[in-house]
Scaffold this motif. Structure first.
Motif, PDB file in Angstrom:
ATOM      1  N   CYS A  88       6.267  -5.830  -6.411  1.00  0.00           N
ATOM      2  CA  CYS A  88       5.937  -6.518  -5.162  1.00  0.00           C
ATOM      3  C   CYS A  88       6.763  -7.775  -4.928  1.00  0.00           C
ATOM      4  O   CYS A  88       6.816  -8.268  -3.790  1.00  0.00           O
ATOM      5  CB  CYS A  88       4.447  -6.854  -5.112  1.00  0.00           C
ATOM      6  SG  CYS A  88       3.849  -7.899  -6.433  1.00  0.00           S
ATOM      7  N   ASP A 347       0.438  -3.967  -2.467  1.00  0.00           N
ATOM      8  CA  ASP A 347       1.642  -3.218  -2.810  1.00  0.00           C
ATOM      9  C   ASP A 347       1.293  -1.898  -3.494  1.00  0.00           C
ATOM     10  O   ASP A 347       1.870  -0.849  -3.187  1.00  0.00           O
ATOM     11  CB  ASP A 347       2.521  -4.078  -3.728  1.00  0.00           C
ATOM     12  CG  ASP A 347       3.797  -3.368  -4.144  1.00  0.00           C
ATOM     13  OD1 ASP A 347       4.684  -3.201  -3.297  1.00  0.00           O
ATOM     14  OD2 ASP A 347       3.893  -2.966  -5.325  1.00  0.00           O
ATOM     15  N   TYR A 350      -1.150   0.305  -0.769  1.00  0.00           N
ATOM     16  CA  TYR A 350      -0.603   0.608   0.552  1.00  0.00           C
ATOM     17  C   TYR A 350       0.832   1.118   0.475  1.00  0.00           C
ATOM     18  O   TYR A 350       1.164   2.139   1.079  1.00  0.00           O
ATOM     19  CB  TYR A 350      -0.669  -0.645   1.438  1.00  0.00           C
ATOM     20  CG  TYR A 350      -0.318  -0.359   2.878  1.00  0.00           C
ATOM     21  CD1 TYR A 350      -1.254   0.224   3.727  1.00  0.00           C
ATOM     22  CD2 TYR A 350       0.943  -0.667   3.391  1.00  0.00           C
ATOM     23  CE1 TYR A 350      -0.941   0.492   5.060  1.00  0.00           C
ATOM     24  CE2 TYR A 350       1.255  -0.407   4.709  1.00  0.00           C
ATOM     25  CZ  TYR A 350       0.317   0.171   5.536  1.00  0.00           C
ATOM     26  OH  TYR A 350       0.635   0.437   6.839  1.00  0.00           O
ATOM     27  N   ARG A 351       1.674   0.426  -0.261  1.00  0.00           N
ATOM     28  CA  ARG A 351       3.089   0.823  -0.303  1.00  0.00           C
ATOM     29  C   ARG A 351       3.331   1.968  -1.272  1.00  0.00           C
ATOM     30  O   ARG A 351       4.081   2.897  -0.977  1.00  0.00           O
ATOM     31  CB  ARG A 351       3.947  -0.382  -0.697  1.00  0.00           C
ATOM     32  CG  ARG A 351       5.438  -0.076  -0.751  1.00  0.00           C
ATOM     33  CD  ARG A 351       6.255  -1.341  -0.903  1.00  0.00           C
ATOM     34  NE  ARG A 351       7.664  -1.024  -1.057  1.00  0.00           N
ATOM     35  CZ  ARG A 351       8.383  -1.314  -2.136  1.00  0.00           C
ATOM     36  NH1 ARG A 351       7.831  -1.948  -3.147  1.00  0.00           N
ATOM     37  NH2 ARG A 351       9.648  -0.992  -2.202  1.00  0.00           N
ATOM     38  N   HIS A 352       2.691   1.916  -2.451  1.00  0.00           N
ATOM     39  CA  HIS A 352       2.932   2.946  -3.468  1.00  0.00           C
ATOM     40  C   HIS A 352       1.838   4.003  -3.521  1.00  0.00           C
ATOM     41  O   HIS A 352       1.886   4.877  -4.376  1.00  0.00           O
ATOM     42  CB  HIS A 352       3.103   2.291  -4.840  1.00  0.00           C
ATOM     43  CG  HIS A 352       4.387   1.537  -4.988  1.00  0.00           C
ATOM     44  ND1 HIS A 352       4.466   0.164  -4.864  1.00  0.00           N
ATOM     45  CD2 HIS A 352       5.649   1.969  -5.226  1.00  0.00           C
ATOM     46  CE1 HIS A 352       5.714  -0.222  -5.039  1.00  0.00           C
ATOM     47  NE2 HIS A 352       6.456   0.850  -5.240  1.00  0.00           N
ATOM     48  N   LEU A 405       5.073  -4.858   6.188  1.00  0.00           N
ATOM     49  CA  LEU A 405       5.537  -3.509   5.842  1.00  0.00           C
ATOM     50  C   LEU A 405       5.399  -2.568   7.036  1.00  0.00           C
ATOM     51  O   LEU A 405       6.301  -1.780   7.339  1.00  0.00           O
ATOM     52  CB  LEU A 405       4.737  -2.965   4.658  1.00  0.00           C
ATOM     53  CG  LEU A 405       5.075  -3.484   3.262  1.00  0.00           C
ATOM     54  CD1 LEU A 405       4.169  -2.814   2.242  1.00  0.00           C
ATOM     55  CD2 LEU A 405       6.536  -3.233   2.909  1.00  0.00           C
ATOM     56  N   VAL A 419       4.533   3.831   6.188  1.00  0.00           N
ATOM     57  CA  VAL A 419       5.462   2.986   5.455  1.00  0.00           C
ATOM     58  C   VAL A 419       6.292   3.850   4.525  1.00  0.00           C
ATOM     59  O   VAL A 419       6.004   5.005   4.302  1.00  0.00           O
ATOM     60  CB  VAL A 419       4.702   1.912   4.633  1.00  0.00           C
ATOM     61  CG1 VAL A 419       3.937   0.985   5.541  1.00  0.00           C
ATOM     62  CG2 VAL A 419       3.775   2.555   3.624  1.00  0.00           C
ATOM     63  N   GLU A 420       7.266   3.209   3.969  1.00  0.00           N
ATOM     64  CA  GLU A 420       8.141   3.937   3.062  1.00  0.00           C
ATOM     65  C   GLU A 420       7.375   4.317   1.811  1.00  0.00           C
ATOM     66  O   GLU A 420       6.458   3.635   1.392  1.00  0.00           O
ATOM     67  CB  GLU A 420       9.340   3.077   2.699  1.00  0.00           C
ATOM     68  CG  GLU A 420       8.970   1.822   1.940  1.00  0.00           C
ATOM     69  CD  GLU A 420      10.154   0.919   1.721  1.00  0.00           C
ATOM     70  OE1 GLU A 420      10.052   0.050   0.844  1.00  0.00           O
ATOM     71  OE2 GLU A 420      11.164   1.102   2.402  1.00  0.00           O
TER      72      GLU A 420
END
Length: 421
Positions: A88, A347, A350-352, A405, A419-420
């Protein structure tokens, strides 16, 4: 059995994982901290008996939820907080969390080292000149269990935690008797004032840094369930008991210092034993946390060397007057540490999407500017907030991270949400 290095720069493998009892006992010893009792004493001076119990319950419940949330991520990933920081904050940017968490725990180590030396000089009637030599002696001695590693912390906690628990119950029983029973406790009129939100902030803030770094042990949990239960129980019951015991006795004797309270109760020898055992159990995990952060900061596997160096720095800070700076130190920690956890949680989930890639193969940027900016926003808002600062910091940093993000993803792919990966 884990390796001597205890994986300061990599995921903890399944072969090193442990069950509920060893994880819970180390976390219990971690939360059985004299400094928390001092904070509890402040509550006892400012609230009625019933209101004090409400504050302690709410503050410790929030702290336990925070610790358990990070513990689950640690167990699932095998990573501690400083290693999660790479995802993160970036490969180089993660040194921010290394520095913050190392600074927080080093400050606690210096305070604990100074405290045991100063109180022993007072209790035993020694000359003031003994203070600094005792700081050196205890500062080095406390680091021994951390150098041994998890095995040393587990063994010490199995002895000290039950003894500490019994001593606290005896002290609370004597205080209740001296107050005239529960009716007498309920009739005590507070002599100081404190707002409800400030009180909850203090309860949360006293161990916010510890909850953030408890991942050093919960990543060794056999499952997410073990990590969550051990964290929830230790921080709710262990930290909660310390807060309530300090407040309980302070209400009766109008004295926030638990050691002075035990002297008034005729438990002077027990107070010395309690202080030494209590601080030994917390100082080992504390300097262990500092060494873990230092190893990651320097990208070094030499944890034992880092432990000795950190202990030396802690001794210097103790001699420099850390004992007198506890309250402003706690206020600062309550603002700057919890936002680290907020960014990590955002992180990871949400992102991973709840699963980090292997650390050795992850394509990490040197600096994750989104994470660094979100942390800064959370820390500033927490420090300026009149409400419960740690909660403000966690929520603000997490929301800021997710919003940035999402906005970035929509700019890259117009008309598409998400998101990515």
């Amino acid at each position: 059995m884990s390796s001597p290095s205890e994986f300061p720069l990599s995921e903890a493998p399944q072969s090193a994982r442990k069950g509920l009892l060893p994880i819970a006992m180390v976390l219990f010893s971690f939360t059985f901290f004299t400094g928390t009792m001092f904070a509890g004493g402040k509550l006892g001076m400012a609230f009625s008996f019933v209101d004090m119990l409400w504050v302690a319950t709410l503050g410790n419940s929030l702290l336990a939820l925070y610790a358990a949330a990070l513990a689950f991520i640690a167990s699932r990933s095998g990573l501690n907080t400083v290693l999660m920081g790479r995802f993160c904050f970036g490969e180089a940017g993660s040194r921010l969390s290394d520095f913050l968490l190392g600074f927080a725990e080093l400050g606690w180590y210096a305070w604990g080292t100074a405290t045991v030396a100063i109180v022993l000089v007072k209790l035993l009637g020694l000359a003031d000149g003994f203070g600094m030599p005792l700081m050196v002696l205890f500062g080095l001695g406390f680091s021994i269990t951390a150098i041994i590693g998890f095995k040393g912390l587990d063994l010490l906690s199995r002895v000290s935690v039950p003894l500490m628990f019994v001593l606290l119950l005896v002290s609370m029983y004597i205080a209740t008797r001296d107050a005239g029973g529960f009716a007498g406790l309920a009739a005590v009129v507070p002599h100081e004032t404190m707002t409800f939100s400030a009180a909850v902030t203090m309860v949360f803030g006293t161990f916010a840094s510890g909850a953030t770094q408890a991942t050093n042990w919960t990543r060794l949990a056999r499952s997410g369930r073990v990590a969550v239960i051990a964290s929830g129980v230790a921080f709710l019951l262990g930290n909660g008991l310390m807060v309530v015991a300090g407040a309980w006795c302070a209400m009766v004797y109008q004295q926030a210092d638990i050691v002075d309270v035990m002297m008034l109760q005729g438990l002077s020898f027990a107070a010395v034993v309690m202080l030494c055992l209590n601080l030994w159990t917390i100082q080992g995990p504390t300097i262990y946390n500092v060494s873990a952060a230092a190893c990651h900061l320097l990208r070094s596997e030499r944890r034992r060397t880092a432990t000795l160096v950190a202990a030396g720095v802690g001794i210097v800070l103790a001699m420099g007057g850390m004992y007198e700076m506890l309250i402003p130190f706690l206020v600062l920690l309550g603002s700057i540490i919890p936002p680290v956890g907020g960014v990590i949680m955002a992180d990871f989930w949400y992102r991973h999407r709840g699963k980090y890639p292997p650390l050795c193969t992850a394509n990490l940027p040197r600096y994750n500017l989104t994470g660094l900016f979100a942390y800064a926003v959370g820390a500033v808002l927490a420090y300026a907030s009149p409400w419960v600062a740690p909660l403000v910091g966690i929520a603000a940093s997490a929301v800021c991270y997710i919003v940035i993000l999402e906005l970035g993803a929509r700019r890259r792919a117009p008309g598409q949400a998400g998101v990515e990966p």
